[in-house]
Design a protein around this motif. Structure first.
Motif, PDB file in Angstrom:
ATOM      1  N   VAL A   1       0.838  -1.291   0.136  1.00  0.00           N
ATOM      2  CA  VAL A   1      -0.038   0.091  -0.154  1.00  0.00           C
ATOM      3  C   VAL A   1       0.864   1.153   0.017  1.00  0.00           C
ATOM      4  O   VAL A   1       1.799   1.320   0.822  1.00  0.00           O
ATOM      5  N   SER A   2       0.549   2.190  -1.023  1.00  0.00           N
ATOM      6  CA  SER A   2       1.420   3.596  -0.992  1.00  0.00           C
ATOM      7  C   SER A   2       0.340   4.605  -0.764  1.00  0.00           C
ATOM      8  O   SER A   2      -0.509   4.678  -1.734  1.00  0.00           O
ATOM      9  N   ILE A   3       0.476   5.524   0.202  1.00  0.00           N
ATOM     10  CA  ILE A   3      -0.529   6.477   0.302  1.00  0.00           C
ATOM     11  C   ILE A   3       0.416   8.160   0.293  1.00  0.00           C
ATOM     12  O   ILE A   3       1.474   8.049   0.921  1.00  0.00           O
ATOM     13  N   GLY A   4      -0.348   9.021  -0.687  1.00  0.00           N
ATOM     14  CA  GLY A   4       0.365  10.027  -0.916  1.00  0.00           C
ATOM     15  C   GLY A   4       0.346  11.056   0.101  1.00  0.00           C
ATOM     16  O   GLY A   4       0.180  10.492   1.404  1.00  0.00           O
ATOM     17  N   ASN A   5       0.453  12.338   0.167  1.00  0.00           N
ATOM     18  CA  ASN A   5       0.472  13.331   0.840  1.00  0.00           C
ATOM     19  C   ASN A   5      -1.143  13.942   1.023  1.00  0.00           C
ATOM     20  O   ASN A   5      -1.858  13.862   0.003  1.00  0.00           O
ATOM     21  N   ASP A   6      -1.101  14.248   2.455  1.00  0.00           N
ATOM     22  CA  ASP A   6      -2.665  15.179   2.423  1.00  0.00           C
ATOM     23  C   ASP A   6      -3.840  14.309   2.224  1.00  0.00           C
ATOM     24  O   ASP A   6      -4.890  14.912   1.772  1.00  0.00           O
ATOM     25  N   VAL A   7      -3.576  13.058   2.554  1.00  0.00           N
ATOM     26  CA  VAL A   7      -4.860  12.238   2.528  1.00  0.00           C
ATOM     27  C   VAL A   7      -5.394  12.080   3.771  1.00  0.00           C
ATOM     28  O   VAL A   7      -4.765  11.704   4.782  1.00  0.00           O
ATOM     29  N   ILE A   8      -6.759  11.647   3.683  1.00  0.00           N
ATOM     30  CA  ILE A   8      -7.807  11.568   4.642  1.00  0.00           C
ATOM     31  C   ILE A   8      -8.369  10.308   4.529  1.00  0.00           C
ATOM     32  O   ILE A   8      -9.065   9.854   3.666  1.00  0.00           O
ATOM     33  N   LEU A   9      -8.118   9.288   5.321  1.00  0.00           N
ATOM     34  CA  LEU A   9      -8.832   7.988   5.483  1.00  0.00           C
ATOM     35  C   LEU A   9     -10.064   7.988   6.883  1.00  0.00           C
ATOM     36  O   LEU A   9      -9.533   8.122   7.868  1.00  0.00           O
ATOM     37  N   ALA A  10     -11.206   8.147   6.499  1.00  0.00           N
ATOM     38  CA  ALA A  10     -12.109   8.143   7.735  1.00  0.00           C
ATOM     39  C   ALA A  10     -11.993   6.651   8.507  1.00  0.00           C
ATOM     40  O   ALA A  10     -11.068   6.125   8.510  1.00  0.00           O
ATOM     41  N   GLN A  11     -13.175   6.395   9.073  1.00  0.00           N
ATOM     42  CA  GLN A  11     -13.025   5.026  10.260  1.00  0.00           C
ATOM     43  C   GLN A  11     -13.348   4.009   9.457  1.00  0.00           C
ATOM     44  O   GLN A  11     -14.092   3.904   8.399  1.00  0.00           O
ATOM     45  N   HIS A  12     -13.089   2.876   9.880  1.00  0.00           N
ATOM     46  CA  HIS A  12     -13.050   1.574   9.296  1.00  0.00           C
ATOM     47  C   HIS A  12     -12.786   1.199   8.062  1.00  0.00           C
ATOM     48  O   HIS A  12     -13.796   0.401   7.217  1.00  0.00           O
ATOM     49  N   VAL A  13     -11.582   1.935   7.550  1.00  0.00           N
ATOM     50  CA  VAL A  13     -11.300   1.777   6.268  1.00  0.00           C
ATOM     51  C   VAL A  13     -10.382   0.495   5.709  1.00  0.00           C
ATOM     52  O   VAL A  13      -9.443   0.363   6.857  1.00  0.00           O
ATOM     53  N   VAL A  14     -10.604  -0.203   4.807  1.00  0.00           N
ATOM     54  CA  VAL A  14      -9.687  -1.398   4.581  1.00  0.00           C
ATOM     55  C   VAL A  14      -9.015  -1.327   3.361  1.00  0.00           C
ATOM     56  O   VAL A  14      -9.770  -1.116   2.240  1.00  0.00           O
ATOM     57  N   LEU A  15      -7.797  -1.176   3.265  1.00  0.00           N
ATOM     58  CA  LEU A  15      -6.884  -1.375   2.006  1.00  0.00           C
ATOM     59  C   LEU A  15      -6.079  -2.444   2.233  1.00  0.00           C
ATOM     60  O   LEU A  15      -5.033  -2.825   3.155  1.00  0.00           O
ATOM     61  N   SER A  16      -6.260  -3.556   1.456  1.00  0.00           N
ATOM     62  CA  SER A  16      -5.641  -4.700   1.495  1.00  0.00           C
ATOM     63  C   SER A  16      -5.119  -5.063  -0.007  1.00  0.00           C
ATOM     64  O   SER A  16      -5.909  -5.481  -1.014  1.00  0.00           O
ATOM     65  N   GLY A  17      -3.737  -5.018  -0.142  1.00  0.00           N
ATOM     66  CA  GLY A  17      -3.201  -5.269  -1.333  1.00  0.00           C
ATOM     67  C   GLY A  17      -2.869  -6.751  -1.512  1.00  0.00           C
ATOM     68  O   GLY A  17      -2.087  -7.171  -2.230  1.00  0.00           O
ATOM     69  N   LEU A  18      -3.252  -7.552  -0.762  1.00  0.00           N
ATOM     70  CA  LEU A  18      -3.277  -9.105  -0.677  1.00  0.00           C
ATOM     71  C   LEU A  18      -4.420  -9.658  -0.953  1.00  0.00           C
ATOM     72  O   LEU A  18      -5.649  -9.417  -0.387  1.00  0.00           O
ATOM     73  N   ASN A  19      -4.414 -10.921  -1.725  1.00  0.00           N
ATOM     74  CA  ASN A  19      -5.342 -11.882  -1.934  1.00  0.00           C
ATOM     75  C   ASN A  19      -4.798 -13.298  -1.472  1.00  0.00           C
ATOM     76  O   ASN A  19      -3.832 -13.908  -2.079  1.00  0.00           O
ATOM     77  N   HIS A  20      -5.932 -13.921  -0.845  1.00  0.00           N
ATOM     78  CA  HIS A  20      -5.396 -15.274  -0.606  1.00  0.00           C
ATOM     79  C   HIS A  20      -5.787 -16.154  -1.803  1.00  0.00           C
ATOM     80  O   HIS A  20      -6.965 -16.156  -2.535  1.00  0.00           O
ATOM     81  N   GLY A  21      -4.712 -17.364  -1.962  1.00  0.00           N
ATOM     82  CA  GLY A  21      -5.271 -18.181  -2.947  1.00  0.00           C
ATOM     83  C   GLY A  21      -6.152 -19.158  -2.549  1.00  0.00           C
ATOM     84  O   GLY A  21      -6.394 -19.286  -1.532  1.00  0.00           O
ATOM     85  N   TYR A  22      -6.919 -19.691  -3.691  1.00  0.00           N
ATOM     86  CA  TYR A  22      -8.090 -20.644  -3.254  1.00  0.00           C
ATOM     87  C   TYR A  22      -8.326 -21.877  -4.384  1.00  0.00           C
ATOM     88  O   TYR A  22      -9.063 -22.622  -4.480  1.00  0.00           O
TER      89      TYR A  22
END
Length: 204
Positions: A103-124
């Motif tokens: 995950v790469s987040i730039g400058n002056d970014v607002i993430l509010a509450q309960h935000v999910v950023l997932s760069g991962l996926n499980h294989g199945y």
């Protein structure tokens, strides 16, 4: 070849290194890694704040950095086990956010509450093997400068959020968001776009 590359290229060495860093079956690093290794390896910007209740599942062999004047609020979790996590200057990472690299987040970014950023996926794919034993795939999430991500948003692996974009609360973002665009819904779709010719935000 660096020491890290040598360890990662040999399955037995890699398994031993991981066992030393993390208890079996867990994501949280051992106490000595959290307290004696990570503070010297990862960048914390000037006047940045990471609240005491934040869970840092941070490992030494991947990057973790927080820029100047950035705050990571209570009960959030950050994990760089599968990919780097970088957060720019003057950002707010709200209450109970989850960031799983890459995950790469730039400058002056607002993430509010309960935000999910997932760069991962499980294989199945292999039905004869439990999901937790299958290989994981990663794809970087990029949030460019000056974005606002609303509460309860999920951003999936491989998505880029363009500069000054807004993601409405409760959205699930599965595709790239162009700069200067408001998106919302599940899956998220464009709602408004900034028109530089008129200087107005117009319906998409």
């Amino acid at each position: 070849m660096s020491i890290i590359q040598k360890i990662q290229s040999n399955p037995r060495r890699k398994a031993l290194a991981l066992r030393l860093l993390i208890p079996r079956g867990q994501a949280r690093p051992r106490w000595w890694v959290r307290n004696f290794l990570n503070p010297f390896l990862h960048h914390r910007g000037r006047n940045s704040v990471i609240r005491r209740s934040v869970r840092l599942d941070i490992l030494p062999f991947r990057k973790f950095s927080v820029g100047n004047l950035t705050i990571v609020e209570d009960f959030s979790c950050i994990n760089n086990g599968m990919g780097d996590v970088t957060i720019g200057n003057n950002c707010t990472i709200g209450l109970s956010n989850t960031l799983i690299g890459p995950v790469s987040i730039g400058n002056d970014v607002i993430l509010a509450q309960h935000v999910v950023l997932s760069g991962l996926n499980h294989g199945y794919a292999d039905i004869n093997l439990p999901v937790h034993l299958q290989k994981c795939d990663t794809a970087p999430i990029i949030v460019e400068d000056d974005c606002w991500i609303g509460a309860n948003v999920v951003i999936t692996a491989g998505v880029t959020i363009g500069k000054h974009a807004v993601v409405a609360g409760g959205s699930v973002v599965t595709k790239d968001v162009p700069p200067f665009t408001v998106v919302g819904g599940n899956p998220a779709r464009p709602l408004r776009r900034f028109n530089p010719q008129t200087g107005e935000w117009e319906k998409a």
